[in-house]
Design an enzyme around this catalytic site. Structure first.
Site, short mmCIF file in Angstrom:
data_model
loop_
_atom_site.label_atom_id
_atom_site.label_comp_id
_atom_site.label_asym_id
_atom_site.label_seq_id
_atom_site.Cartn_x
_atom_site.Cartn_y
_atom_site.Cartn_z
CG ASN A 1 -4.57 -8.79 -8.79
OD1 ASN A 1 -4.30 -7.67 -9.24
ND2 ASN A 1 -5.45 -9.60 -9.36
CG HIS B 1 -2.69 -1.87 -6.35
ND1 HIS B 1 -4.03 -2.20 -6.38
CD2 HIS B 1 -2.05 -2.77 -7.17
CE1 HIS B 1 -4.20 -3.23 -7.20
NE2 HIS B 1 -3.03 -3.60 -7.68
CB CYS B 2 -0.10 -5.20 -2.18
SG CYS B 2 1.15 -6.48 -1.92
N PRO B 3 0.91 -5.58 -5.54
CG PRO B 3 3.00 -5.55 -6.58
CD PRO B 3 2.16 -4.82 -5.58
#
Length: 391
Positions: free
Chosen positions: A177, A172-174
């Site tokens: 998002n 999951h890449c912030p």
């Protein structure tokens, strides 16, 4: 008088003897809103870089018309590809398991009522009899998500941030998002590629003007500058910061892009790089590797003309993946699995496992393996190997 008491129950308050639950949906909305802050930050930086490069550098600073045109053309090409791939990475919804991986209603109710893990696993084994599943938990059990109430396909994992099971989840890449997985992994790789090209191009073309402005800033006034240097204007601050920002992002993106290229070449996700997938024969970090060329094609597709475009061309459906069932040294002789009884050996050509993929086991064979597991058969499954030396 109104008295508030905090109870032990999460997100609950006692008001005048009555218990009121805090609005969890409001907390979730706030959490989702805050998750967009990194994306907004990147968008603002990109917008400022566009203004600083096009307006302050190309229009107000560069004296040569030809140099302006060349810089503007290549800048907009890299800018369009960067924004396009970034947009696709953000707004492509992660792929989820299909309905066939959900437990039927009766078996789901039975699974919830069962308290013993052994009984729950028997229910899962029966439900997974006709599913193409070849990976297990570390204990050899069926991978099941209690949150989503689905049997996890191979390489599928639950993302706590997205609150869903994602096919071939990578991470999951912030900064986007979004969860990077089967549906947008190619877009994510291209996003890293074009963002690196974008930063490299800016840093390379701004360098000479950065040096001139840096020299100019060290002078007390622009009147003593040689004729070949630039005048002291407000553009110098944009150019100076533009170079620093481009160089900083370039260094960080280069390491991340190199790492994911290595993962693509090995046909691994970030999760699998840290925790090897477990097959019926045990854990194998190279279980899904089919050779460098086939690994690349699995992410980018068969048609090379579409590799550099952020359009979906990945192979498969994200539910099943070809895998090597046997680990082998590439320098060893050729190994092939024995063909079915109704086929002759001549009908099945042998090929090195490191160069080509083994087909997934058929559903009928997989159902037999599940039946053997439920009957607690003590006998071990035998795989016959035929050794053939290259002529």
């Amino acid at each position: 008088m109104r008295v508030w008491y905090v109870t032990s129950r999460k997100h609950s308050l006692r008001f005048g003897g009555r218990v009121k639950m805090a609005p969890t949906h409001v907390l979730r909305c706030c959490q989702r809103g805050l998750a967009w802050i990194p994306v907004i930050f990147i968008a603002l930086v990109v917008c400022w870089s566009y203004y600083a490069y096009v307006v302050e550098l190309c229009i107000f600073t560069i004296p040569s018309i030809a140099e302006k045109i060349i810089y503007m053309v290549f800048f907009h090409l890299s800018f369009v590809m960067f924004v396009w791939s970034y947009w696709k990475t953000i707004f492509t919804r992660p792929a989820n398991p299909s309905k066939e991986f959900c437990l039927p209603k009766a078996e789901k109710e039975q699974y919830v009522k069962e308290e013993r893990p052994e009984s729950q696993q028997e229910i899962l084994w029966r439900a997974a009899a006709n599913l193409p599943l070849y990976t297990r938990t570390g204990a050899g059990a069926i991978r099941y998500c209690d949150r989503c109430q689905v049997i996890k396909p191979d390489r599928c994992h639950h993302c706590s941030a997205c609150d869903m099971c994602v096919l071939k989840m990578d991470h999951h890449c912030p900064w986007v998002n979004n969860c990077v997985g089967f549906s947008n992994y190619k877009f994510f790789i291209l996003f890293l590629c074009y963002s690196l090209v974008y930063c490299l191009f800016i840093a390379a073309t701004v360098l000479q003007y950065f040096i001139k402005f840096w020299t100019l800033c060290r002078r007390k006034s622009a009147e003593n500058c040689p004729k070949n240097e630039l005048p002291d204007t407000h553009a110098k601050f944009h150019v100076l910061f533009l170079f620093f920002v481009a160089a900083m992002f370039c260094i960080s993106i280069l390491s991340l892009f190199s790492y994911h290229l290595w993962l693509v070449g090995k046909n691994r996700s970030t999760i699998e790089a840290f925790r090897a997938p477990v097959f019926r024969t045990g854990s194998d970090k190279n279980g899904f590797s089919l050779g460098f060329g086939k690994n690349i094609a699995q992410v980018f597709g068969d048609e090379k003309k579409f590799w550099l475009l952020p359009i979906f061309t990945s192979q498969g459906d994200g539910l099943t993946f070809p895998s090597r069932l046997v680990n082998i040294d590439p320098e060893q002789p050729t190994v092939s699995l024995q063909p079915e009884a109704n086929k002759s050996i001549e009908d099945v050509p042998a090929s090195p496992l490191s160069e080509s993929q083994n087909h997934l086991l058929g559903n009928e064979q997989h159902a037999n393996n599940v039946t053997e597991h439920l009957e607690n058969d003590t006998g071990s499954e035998t795989i016959t190997i035929i050794m053939e030396r290259e002529s």
